[in-house]
Design an enzyme around this catalytic site. Structure first.
Site, PDB file in Angstrom:
ATOM      1  N   GLU A  72      -0.194  -1.919  -1.471  1.00 12.33           N
ATOM      2  CA  GLU A  72      -0.153  -0.643  -2.192  1.00 12.33           C
ATOM      3  C   GLU A  72      -0.441   0.528  -1.270  1.00 12.33           C
ATOM      4  O   GLU A  72      -1.373   0.495  -0.471  1.00 12.33           O
ATOM      5  CB  GLU A  72      -1.209  -0.621  -3.312  1.00 12.33           C
ATOM      6  CG  GLU A  72      -1.041  -1.715  -4.330  1.00 12.33           C
ATOM      7  CD  GLU A  72      -2.143  -1.694  -5.397  1.00 12.33           C
ATOM      8  OE1 GLU A  72      -2.882  -0.695  -5.475  1.00 12.33           O
ATOM      9  OE2 GLU A  72      -2.261  -2.681  -6.126  1.00 12.33           O
TER      10      GLU A  72
ATOM     11  N   GLU B 280       4.220  -2.236 -10.430  1.00 13.78           N
ATOM     12  CA  GLU B 280       3.283  -1.187 -10.855  1.00 13.78           C
ATOM     13  C   GLU B 280       3.915   0.199 -10.874  1.00 13.78           C
ATOM     14  O   GLU B 280       3.223   1.210 -10.935  1.00 13.78           O
ATOM     15  CB  GLU B 280       2.047  -1.221  -9.960  1.00 13.78           C
ATOM     16  CG  GLU B 280       1.353  -2.580 -10.051  1.00 13.78           C
ATOM     17  CD  GLU B 280       0.068  -2.664  -9.255  1.00 13.78           C
ATOM     18  OE1 GLU B 280      -0.276  -1.697  -8.553  1.00 13.78           O
ATOM     19  OE2 GLU B 280      -0.603  -3.710  -9.353  1.00 13.78           O
TER      20      GLU B 280
ATOM     21  N   ASP C 144     -12.062  -6.167  -3.223  1.00 11.43           N
ATOM     22  CA  ASP C 144     -11.418  -6.663  -4.443  1.00 11.43           C
ATOM     23  C   ASP C 144     -11.433  -8.190  -4.426  1.00 11.43           C
ATOM     24  O   ASP C 144     -12.283  -8.820  -5.050  1.00 11.43           O
ATOM     25  CB  ASP C 144      -9.990  -6.127  -4.543  1.00 11.43           C
ATOM     26  CG  ASP C 144      -9.219  -6.738  -5.720  1.00 11.43           C
ATOM     27  OD1 ASP C 144      -9.867  -7.270  -6.640  1.00 11.43           O
ATOM     28  OD2 ASP C 144      -7.977  -6.684  -5.731  1.00 11.43           O
TER      29      ASP C 144
ATOM     30  N   LYS D 235     -12.377  -4.956 -11.946  1.00 10.85           N
ATOM     31  CA  LYS D 235     -11.305  -5.466 -12.797  1.00 10.85           C
ATOM     32  C   LYS D 235     -11.947  -6.335 -13.863  1.00 10.85           C
ATOM     33  O   LYS D 235     -12.519  -7.380 -13.543  1.00 10.85           O
ATOM     34  CB  LYS D 235     -10.329  -6.316 -11.977  1.00 10.85           C
ATOM     35  CG  LYS D 235      -9.484  -5.529 -10.985  1.00 10.85           C
ATOM     36  CD  LYS D 235      -8.659  -6.484 -10.138  1.00 10.85           C
ATOM     37  CE  LYS D 235      -7.615  -5.752  -9.319  1.00 10.85           C
ATOM     38  NZ  LYS D 235      -7.015  -6.635  -8.293  1.00 10.85           N
TER      39      LYS D 235
ATOM     40  N   HIS E 234      -6.460  -1.570 -12.934  1.00  9.75           N
ATOM     41  CA  HIS E 234      -5.570  -2.373 -13.785  1.00  9.75           C
ATOM     42  C   HIS E 234      -5.246  -3.682 -13.064  1.00  9.75           C
ATOM     43  O   HIS E 234      -5.775  -3.951 -11.983  1.00  9.75           O
ATOM     44  CB  HIS E 234      -4.273  -1.593 -14.027  1.00  9.75           C
ATOM     45  CG  HIS E 234      -3.494  -1.334 -12.760  1.00  9.75           C
ATOM     46  ND1 HIS E 234      -2.178  -0.971 -12.747  1.00  9.75           N
ATOM     47  CD2 HIS E 234      -3.861  -1.385 -11.450  1.00  9.75           C
ATOM     48  CE1 HIS E 234      -1.773  -0.825 -11.492  1.00  9.75           C
ATOM     49  NE2 HIS E 234      -2.775  -1.064 -10.694  1.00  9.75           N
TER      50      HIS E 234
ATOM     51  N   SER F   5      -1.556  -6.158 -12.004  1.00 12.54           N
ATOM     52  CA  SER F   5      -0.105  -5.952 -11.900  1.00 12.54           C
ATOM     53  C   SER F   5       0.624  -6.394 -13.174  1.00 12.54           C
ATOM     54  O   SER F   5       1.659  -5.843 -13.524  1.00 12.54           O
ATOM     55  CB  SER F   5       0.459  -6.662 -10.675  1.00 12.54           C
ATOM     56  OG  SER F   5      -0.003  -7.983 -10.608  1.00 12.54           O
TER      57      SER F   5
ATOM     58  N   LYS G 237      -7.378   3.218 -10.413  1.00 10.44           N
ATOM     59  CA  LYS G 237      -5.986   2.967 -10.018  1.00 10.44           C
ATOM     60  C   LYS G 237      -5.324   2.179 -11.132  1.00 10.44           C
ATOM     61  O   LYS G 237      -5.822   1.134 -11.543  1.00 10.44           O
ATOM     62  CB  LYS G 237      -5.887   2.273  -8.662  1.00 10.44           C
ATOM     63  CG  LYS G 237      -6.383   0.855  -8.561  1.00 10.44           C
ATOM     64  CD  LYS G 237      -5.891   0.206  -7.258  1.00 10.44           C
ATOM     65  CE  LYS G 237      -6.115  -1.280  -7.255  1.00 10.44           C
ATOM     66  NZ  LYS G 237      -5.524  -1.941  -6.082  1.00 10.44           N
TER      67      LYS G 237
END
Length: 434
Positions: A167, A210, A318, A343, A371, A373, A394
């Site tokens: 990303e 996305e 993450d 998340k 969010h 994907s 995001k």
């Protein structure tokens, strides 16, 4: 008020895969929640229960998780007569019933669906907006509107191009409000579309999972050049910074990294963690890159630690942290990163998500709500980011309705707050109200 009825069903996410939706009824009405699903998932995430019945949805059905809600969780919660405002009590009960470390009995997708619906019902029970209820649960007296991080160029496991890094995001930190940030993001997005079309042709403006563009480029630097060009064309070079999600676990190979991992395997081109770190540093030097997520593999702790100590930017965990308090505690001790990606479906309940957020914030970290994907029209995370005061979210490009659903909800919240609305802006990494 206690729960009258809970009913779960299979619905479809934005990739056409089944996911869990839960309807929860109290005397105040119906409260509905749907669970998202990731493509590049960390190996330490809570278990998303899939049927693995290859004759149905390529094995991706969620009828088992749905049955766990309807046949086991629902009767237990209804019989206990617990008020929906008691989020922690209800979540703890589900965790105890599941009994596993990673929610593998019921599935994190079953537990989370109920947990999200309970949270929505709790807000209605108190007669307050969802973001205010979440702020109360987290002990926040005020709320803050986040800076959106728009994922406008897609690569990695989210796109069919050769780009390794997943990303490339724009953050309109110089905006005065969330509404202005949305306008800036949308205008840059349209400029970017034209820049890509001129350089690579019309089919290069097809969008990824996305909503970002996925031009067939190999060099990650080229994506940053495209962004820089679009930002300048839109006239916002003083108002926008860049964020990246590398998702490096996706191309980690035997202690090294393969920046051309979508081509046939060739170990001679693999690079070392130090070489990869130097590449990031060149990005930071030559472009307004202020945030890099998952720069290294989820178990390459030494590389994380060394990199975070050597740069002044936001380093986001993450796959490293998977919203899990135990992994976050280790990352804090190791000084492996300085921001948590939050998340809800990585950990699988509202209560544990709030705990993870507070643990990160209490250690001086930033927190970015995210969010997945594979998304739905559910907007829970829009209220979550406002209530938790994390200052950054995001949830994709300003394109595709499952992404805009969240951004539009934050617009509504900003409008509702009126003169009390506070936008994180340039303080997005640490927007706490004193």
């Amino acid at each position: 008020m206690s729960i009258l009825k809970i009913h779960a069903r299979e619905i479809f996410d934005s990739r056409g895969n089944p996911t869990v939706e839960v309807d929860l009824y109290t005397s105040k009405g119906l409260f509905r929640a749907a669970v998202p699903s990731g493509a590049s998932t960390g190996i330490y995430e809570a278990l998303e229960l899939r049927d693995n019945d290859k004759t149905r949805f390529m094995g991706k059905g969620v009828s088992k998780a749905v049955a766990h809600v309807n046949k086991t969780i629902a009767p237990a919660l209804i019989s206990k007569n617990i008020s929906v405002v008691e989020q922690e009590k209800i979540d703890r009960l589900m965790l105890e019933m599941d009994g596993s470390e990673n929610k593998s009995k019921f599935g994190a997708n079953a537990i989370l669906g109920v947990s999200l619906a309970v949270c929505k019902a709790g807000a209605a029970e108190k007669g307050v907006p969802l973001y205010r209820h979440i702020a109360d649960l987290a002990g926040n007296p005020e709320v803050i509107l986040p800076v959106p991080a728009f994922n406008v160029i897609n690569g990695g496991s989210h796109a069919g191009n050769k780009l390794a890094m997943q990303e490339f995001m724009i953050l309109p930190v110089g905006a005065e409000s969330f509404k202005e940030a949305m306008r800036i993001g949308a205008e840059v997005y349209h400029n970017l579309k034209n820049v890509i079309k001129e350089k690579y042709g019309k089919d290069a403006t097809n969008v990824g999972d996305e909503g970002g563009f996925a031009p067939n480029i190999l060099e990650n630097k080229e994506a940053l050049e495209l962004l820089k060009n679009a930002i300048n064309k839109a006239g916002y070079s003083d108002k926008i910074v860049i964020g990246m999600d590398v998702a490096a676990s996706e191309f980690y190979r035997d202690g090294k990294y393969d920046l051309d991992f979508k081509s046939p395997d060739d170990p001679s081109r693999y690079i070392t963690p130090d070489q990869l770190a130097d590449l990031y540093k060149s990005f930071v030097k030559n472009y307004p890159v202020v945030s890099i997520e998952d720069p290294f593999d989820q178990d390459d702790w030494a590389a994380w630690k060394k990199f975070t100590a050597s740069v002044g930017i936001q380093v986001v965990g993450d796959d490293l942290t998977v919203t899990n308090p135990k992994r976050i505690a280790k990352a804090v001790d190791d000084k492996a990163c300085n921001c948590l990606l939050l998340k809800v479906n990585q950990i699988g309940s509202v209560t544990e998500s709030l705990q993870a957020c507070k643990l990160a914030q209490s250690n001086g970290w930033g927190v970015m709500v995210s969010h997945r994907s594979g998304e739905t029209e559910d907007t829970f995370i829009a209220d979550l980011v406002v209530g938790l005061c994390t200052g950054q979210i995001k949830t994709g490009a300003p394109c595709r309705s499952e992404r805009l659903a969240k951004y539009n909800q934050i617009l509504r919240i900003e409008e509702e707050l009126g003169s009390k609305a506070r936008f994180a802006g340039r303080n997005f990494r640490n927007p706490r109200i004193n």
